[in-house]
Each structure stands twice: as C-alpha cells, then as structure tokens.
Scaffold this motif. Structure first.
Motif: not given
Length: 196
Positions: A66-76, A119-125
């Motif tokens: 997964d890749d994740s983070g915080i998104c702040v409205d006033v910081l675009g 975002v959660a992702a699945l990848a196969l060999p």
C-alpha cells in the motif's frame, strides 16, 4: 497459499494481518524482508504498485503493498505522497507531524480539513496487478492526542468522531480507517485472482 506484505513497517504488518487474515482463510500473510525499491512514482497508485511488484519479483509470491498519506486541503493536498518524508529524508514521524502542525498553526478549525488516502495493490510474479483506493475524511487537531496509532494519527480527527485516530482502539480503526477500507476493497480482488 502464501502472500507477502511489501513493507518493512512492523506497525503496518500487524495492522494488515488483523485486517486480512480473518477474511482470507487458507492464505498465510508473510512479512517482507527483501530490498526496498525506490518509490519514484508521482501518485499513491504508482508507488503502491512499485512496492508490490518489487516484493513479488523478489519472493516469487503474490505481494500486497500500500501507499498512503495525509492530504491537507489548505496545502493543496500535501504532504500527500511525501507524507513519510515531509520533514526530510530521515522519515522521522515526530518531525513530520510537528512540521505539519507548524505549517497550519494559524489556520482556523473550519479550514483544517484533511483526509488520509490509501491505495492497496496486488502484484503477481507473472505480471498481473490490480490496485484499489480509499479515503478517510476528517480534520487536523492543534496538538497530538493518543498513542494507539502512528504517523499522523495523533493529529487526525476523523469525521464522526470526537477523538483522534490515535485514540481509537485497534478494533475500531481496523474497521474505519483509509487502510482498512482500501484493503477491504482489495480482498475480493485477492479472492478472485488467487481463489482465496
């Protein structure tokens, strides 16, 4: 069947095992101990797929990242994909949190809107891959509260709650967080592709 979690973050491994294992009987969720890829994507989706592909290639097993983070409205929408290194390459969670609080210190409560994205992702060999996403809306507090979370959890007040994400129990958080929602959406994909 085995599936590997493409992260070196022990907190994430624990959290994701609690989310995934009850719903994927017969699938053993393993921690990843291989090399960490360079996350040079421009979006959460790109970075999640980079990590999942690297783990699948290294282990020869299906991999979830997964890749994740915080998104702040006033910081675009920032810190966004830079959440883990907002205060610099050391990836110091406390410094990241303090810098973000300082940057919005003079912003009134009604303009402190923010959301976590995952975002959660699945990848196969064999190269097959899928990704899903989720958002957890809320606003930023003025000071950290709670010790049940990590990263920006102590300053995030989820919509519908009177306490920070770091004050929620693991049980509640594993039902309502951005990561929980993204992985809930990924579970049917895993079942479809792996037959779990």
């Amino acid at each position: 069947m085995q599936i590997v979690l493409a992260t070196h973050n022990a907190h994430k491994v624990d959290e994701l095992r609690r989310i995934l294992e009850p719903q994927l009987p017969g699938i053993e969720v393993l921690a990843y101990d291989g090399p960490e890829p360079i996350e040079d994507g421009a979006t959460f989706t790109e970075n999640a797929l980079i990590k999942a592909r690297a783990a699948a290639t290294h282990t020869g097993l299906p991999a979830i990242a997964d890749d994740s983070g915080i998104c702040v409205d006033v910081l675009g929408g920032s810190p966004g994909i830079f959440s883990a290194r907002w205060a610099g390459p050391a990836r110091d969670s406390e410094q990241n949190l303090r810098l973000l609080l300082w940057q919005i210190s003079d912003i009134a409560d009604d303009h402190r809107g923010a959301h976590f994205t995952c975002v959660a992702a699945l990848a196969l060999p064999d190269g097959a891959e899928r990704a899903v996403s989720a958002e957890w809306p809320g606003q930023l507090l003025h000071e950290p509260n709670g010790t049940n979370g990590f990263g920006y959890d102590p300053i995030f007040l989820p919509d519908g709650y009177a306490i920070s994400a770091a004050e929620l129990s693991a049980h509640v958080k594993n039902q309502v967080s951005h990561r929980a929602m993204a992985f809930e959406a990924l579970i049917p994909v895993v079942r479809e592709i792996l037959g779990g």
